[in-house]
Design an enzyme around this catalytic site. Structure first.
Site, PDB file in Angstrom:
ATOM      1  N   TRP A  17      10.212  44.834 -13.872  1.00  0.00           N
ATOM      2  CA  TRP A  17      11.307  44.143 -13.166  1.00  0.00           C
ATOM      3  C   TRP A  17      10.763  43.482 -11.909  1.00  0.00           C
ATOM      4  CZ3 TRP A  17      15.263  43.270 -16.049  1.00  0.00           C
ATOM      5  CH2 TRP A  17      16.430  42.732 -15.502  1.00  0.00           C
TER       6      TRP A  17
ATOM      7  N   ASP B 269      13.693  37.992  -4.285  1.00  0.00           N
ATOM      8  CA  ASP B 269      14.966  37.487  -3.757  1.00  0.00           C
ATOM      9  C   ASP B 269      16.144  38.102  -4.508  1.00  0.00           C
ATOM     10  OD1 ASP B 269      14.759  36.123  -6.214  1.00  0.00           O
ATOM     11  OD2 ASP B 269      15.706  34.327  -5.406  1.00  0.00           O
TER      12      ASP B 269
ATOM     13  N   GLU C 169      16.170  37.934  -8.167  1.00  0.00           N
ATOM     14  CA  GLU C 169      15.164  38.760  -8.842  1.00  0.00           C
ATOM     15  C   GLU C 169      14.035  37.946  -9.453  1.00  0.00           C
ATOM     16  OE1 GLU C 169      18.224  40.853 -11.558  1.00  0.00           O
ATOM     17  OE2 GLU C 169      17.512  42.433 -10.225  1.00  0.00           O
ATOM     18  N   GLU C 170      13.785  36.790  -8.907  1.00  0.00           N
ATOM     19  CA  GLU C 170      12.809  35.892  -9.516  1.00  0.00           C
ATOM     20  C   GLU C 170      11.643  35.547  -8.607  1.00  0.00           C
ATOM     21  OE1 GLU C 170      15.391  32.610 -10.270  1.00  0.00           O
ATOM     22  OE2 GLU C 170      15.876  33.285 -12.293  1.00  0.00           O
TER      23      GLU C 170
ATOM     24  N   GLU D  99      29.929  35.963 -15.653  1.00  0.00           N
ATOM     25  CA  GLU D  99      28.940  35.589 -14.638  1.00  0.00           C
ATOM     26  C   GLU D  99      28.940  34.070 -14.447  1.00  0.00           C
ATOM     27  OE1 GLU D  99      24.533  35.439 -15.523  1.00  0.00           O
ATOM     28  OE2 GLU D  99      24.536  37.158 -14.164  1.00  0.00           O
TER      29      GLU D  99
HETATM   30  C1  NOJ Z   1      17.024  38.879 -14.908  1.00  0.00           C
HETATM   31  C2  NOJ Z   1      17.597  38.632 -13.547  1.00  0.00           C
HETATM   32  O1  NOJ Z   1      18.722  39.435 -13.387  1.00  0.00           O
HETATM   33  C3  NOJ Z   1      17.955  37.173 -13.363  1.00  0.00           C
HETATM   34  O2  NOJ Z   1      18.461  36.949 -12.078  1.00  0.00           O
HETATM   35  C4  NOJ Z   1      16.757  36.352 -13.602  1.00  0.00           C
HETATM   36  O3  NOJ Z   1      17.072  34.984 -13.486  1.00  0.00           O
HETATM   37  C5  NOJ Z   1      16.161  36.648 -14.973  1.00  0.00           C
HETATM   38  N1  NOJ Z   1      15.896  38.052 -15.118  1.00  0.00           N
HETATM   39  C6  NOJ Z   1      14.925  35.812 -15.236  1.00  0.00           C
HETATM   40  O4  NOJ Z   1      13.888  36.246 -14.388  1.00  0.00           O
HETATM   41  C1  NOJ Z   2      21.340  38.622 -12.080  1.00  0.00           C
HETATM   42  C2  NOJ Z   2      21.493  38.178 -10.674  1.00  0.00           C
HETATM   43  O1  NOJ Z   2      20.561  37.168 -10.416  1.00  0.00           O
HETATM   44  C3  NOJ Z   2      21.301  39.324  -9.724  1.00  0.00           C
HETATM   45  O2  NOJ Z   2      21.560  38.903  -8.414  1.00  0.00           O
HETATM   46  C4  NOJ Z   2      22.206  40.459 -10.073  1.00  0.00           C
HETATM   47  O3  NOJ Z   2      21.919  41.549  -9.237  1.00  0.00           O
HETATM   48  C5  NOJ Z   2      22.051  40.866 -11.519  1.00  0.00           C
HETATM   49  N1  NOJ Z   2      22.157  39.726 -12.392  1.00  0.00           N
HETATM   50  C6  NOJ Z   2      23.124  41.867 -11.919  1.00  0.00           C
HETATM   51  O4  NOJ Z   2      24.399  41.301 -11.745  1.00  0.00           O
END
Ligand code: NOJ
Ligand code: NOJ
Length: 614
Positions: free
Chosen positions: A156, A212, A215-216, A438
């Site tokens: 992750w 960030d 999560e990227e 979402e």
């Molecule tokens: C899962 C993350 O929750 C999401 O924010 C991100 O864009 C994707 N992985 C791709 O990295």
């Molecule tokens: C993807 C989002 O980018 C992230 O901010 C969030 O925490 C997860 N999904 C779960 O909702």
């Protein structure tokens, strides 16, 4: 073992949310028709659905969260494409911040959920995970956990350093309420040790790179830095209030604020720095940072990027405009009119569509700014924010406009309409059952990606609250906005301890009667009263002459609430309906079948029933 003090309030307030099937507690959730017409009627319809949707995703009683530990929040019930059946620290903290603020505003039935959240997070802090463990604090940066409270061990984007800061902010908001309501010892013995770990984490690691909030991107992230500053400031204030100390808060907060200035490029707020992702760095990250560090006691301060600051307004325009051309559903919508907003224009995740929470954040910043201008009594057009204001008044020139001026009235009226436009986008793309996913399609607006996203519901609640004038508490910005003359890359080493608040909710005393509050949302005109009539003697045995009048003391345009509290024996099943009484005395029953309700048996001394007039 947890101090017993925490339970004193429990006994005095409702805990139905934790103990009874949530959907049944809110009978309108499945049955009611979506109101059509004005934005106000949509907001009235959606508010209770958003609250219920959010509660459905919280263990252990949440209708869509089977097997989820008490107090843990799933991001969404979706288990595939994407699998969001995990508990993210960020989503959970933002969700509970919305709930704590709703609790403080009068929804006292939420307190057991808040307490479950506190216990659950106390346990999570001590769980070793791929980010590390508690001994040096590193484990606190883990972004998500399994729903049974164990570590998620897959690959992750970690660590994510916004989580501890957001969690501390939520705990601090509840702690302020406890202190104001005579439970300081609970804060000191139960909650402070948890907050203290998070504050130490922020003070120690704020200057290290982080993934960030999306999560990227690994680097430095505006949202994260902004919330870190806020939490150190209010953390120290709380410490002082309860006779504790937070030396790291004192030494690091000014340095975090100093660093925060580096995200401003003169035109808009850079979402990410110290990275190389090749993007424009235009990102709703920055708008979220502004609304989650909004302080209703602050001026339009640039240093903390307050919603009404020239920086945040310039940024609002640049960021929202960046989505005008990338989404087909925005095509033809002129600047100054609301559009669907996504995370960032280059996004491709799950189609890279508009997000409900991003569009709601765009509205929320504007409601916050309107509140600030009104409080200050003026607004300032500057070289930096002039383009923002010109969308609403092309001829506007640089200057400060007092609230008595026509320019102020023209601008604020248009900006309120603009803000409502973002809520209108939500209305347009919310399906008839009120569920918020979402994303919604960039091509045609149909809901996409994770269903029933908890954070979407929370974002609806906070935007609607701001629209109706309900503001969060101050976090102390007015005494914490001065930037040191030189920035330094410092850190305060913390010592961490496993919190002791690990006990489950204590057994409670069974009640024989319950104070049932019947709420009904209905827009009424002057002279009209709503009555409650029903099958039992306490409700007049279907005789409208003996029906009970409801109170309109909490009636707001965003939620035209009529309510009355009736003490009823636990276990009673009753039929009821609402009745409208004209000033002439004439009465009319609402349409549809009789409503039915069973007074809960258990420990809840109070229960809320929410209905919409039918
Ligand atoms: C899962 C993350 O929750 C999401 O924010 C991100 O864009 C994707 N992985 C791709 O990295
Ligand atoms: C993807 C989002 O980018 C992230 O901010 C969030 O925490 C997860 N999904 C779960 O909702």
């Amino acid at each position: 073992m947890l101090s017993l003090h925490l339970f004193i309030h429990l006994a005095a307030t409702a805990n139905f949310v934790a103990q009874f099937p949530l959907v049944d507690s809110f009978p309108f959730y499945n049955n009611e028709e979506r109101a059509t017409g004005s934005l106000a009627s949509f907001l009235t319809f959606e508010g209770p659905i958003a609250l219920q949707g959010l509660l459905n995703n919280i263990g252990s009683g949440g209708a869509l969260a089977p097997g989820v530990e008490a107090g843990l929040v799933i991001a969404s019930p979706s288990k595939a494409n994407p699998d969001y059946f995990y508990s993210w620290t960020r989503d959970s903290a933002l969700t509970f911040k919305a709930l704590v603020d709703a609790f403080i505003a009068g929804n006292f039935g939420l307190q057991p959920e808040i307490q479950n959240y506190i216990y659950a997070q106390a346990q999570l802090q001590a769980v070793s995970n791929p980010s590390g463990n508690l001994s040096n604090g590193a484990g606190l940066g883990e972004p998500k956990f399994e729903v049974d409270g164990t570590a998620f061990t897959g690959a992750w984007g970690r660590p994510q350093r916004d989580g501890p800061a957001l969690r501390a902010t939520t705990f601090i908001a509840y702690s302020r309420w406890l202190i104001a309501n005579g439970s300081t010892s609970t804060v000191t013995s139960v909650i402070w040790p948890i907050i203290s770990n998070d504050l130490k984490y922020v003070a120690q690691y704020w200057n290290q790179t982080t993934f960030d909030l999306w999560e990227e991107t690994d680097g430095s992230s505006f949202f994260t830095t902004a919330i870190q500053h806020r939490t150190l400031v209010e953390g120290n204030t709380l410490a002082e209030q309860i006779g504790q100390t937070c030396p790291g808060c004192v030494s690091q907060a000014p340095q975090v604020l100093c660093f925060l200035q580096s995200y401003w490029n003169g035109h808009y707020v850079l979402a990410n720095i110290n990275e190389n992702n090749g993007r424009s760095s235009k990102d709703v990250n920055t708008i979220l940072g502004s609304i989650h560090t909004f302080d209703p006691a602050a001026g339009c301060d640039d240093t903390t990027f307050q919603p009404c600051s020239q920086r945040a307004l310039a940024n609002h325009k640049v960021t929202t405009d960046s989505f005008r051309t990338v989404f087909a559903i925005n095509s033809g919508i002129a600047e100054g009119s609301a559009v669907a907003v996504g995370r960032y224009p280059e996004d491709v995740y799950q189609g890279g569509n508009p997000w409900y929470l991003a569009t709601l954040a765009a509205a929320e910043q504007l409601y916050d700014a309107l509140y600030q201008w009104n409080k200050i009594g003026s607004l300032s057009v500057t070289a930096i924010n002039q383009a923002f204001f010109k969308d609403f008044m092309p001829s506007v020139t640089v200057g400060t406009y007092a609230s008595s001026s026509s320019t102020y009235t023209t601008l604020t009226t248009a900006i309120k309409t603009y803000a409502d436009g973002y809520m209108g986008i939500i209305e347009t793309y919310t399906p008839s059952n009120g569920s918020l996913a979402e994303q919604f399609s960039r091509k045609n607006g149909t809901p996409l990606s994770a269903v029933q996203l908890t954070w979407s519901f929370a974002s609806f609640l906070t935007a609607a609250a701001r629209r109706s004038g309900q503001m969060p508490a101050s976090w102390g910005e007015p005494t914490a906005s001065a930037v040191p003359s030189a920035c330094s890359a410092t850190s305060a080493q913390g010592s961490y301890a496993a919190p002791t608040a690990t006990a489950p909710l204590s057994p409670c005393t069974t009640v024989s009667s319950v104070a049932v509050t019947f709420n009904v949302a209905e827009i009424t005109t002057f002279g009209e009263t709503i009555l409650l009539a029903g099958s039992i003697s306490q409700l007049g045995s279907w005789n409208t002459a003996n029906a009970i009048p409801l109170s309109a003391t909490d009636y707001q345009s965003a939620y035209p609430r009529w309510y009355v509290t009736v003490s009823l024996p636990a276990g009673t099943t009753l039929q009821y309906k609402f009745v409208k009484e004209e000033s002439s005395g004439g009465t009319t029953y609402e349409d549809g079948a009789n409503r039915e309700f069973t007074v809960p048996t258990g420990c809840a001394a109070t229960v809320q029933v929410h209905d919409v007039w039918q």
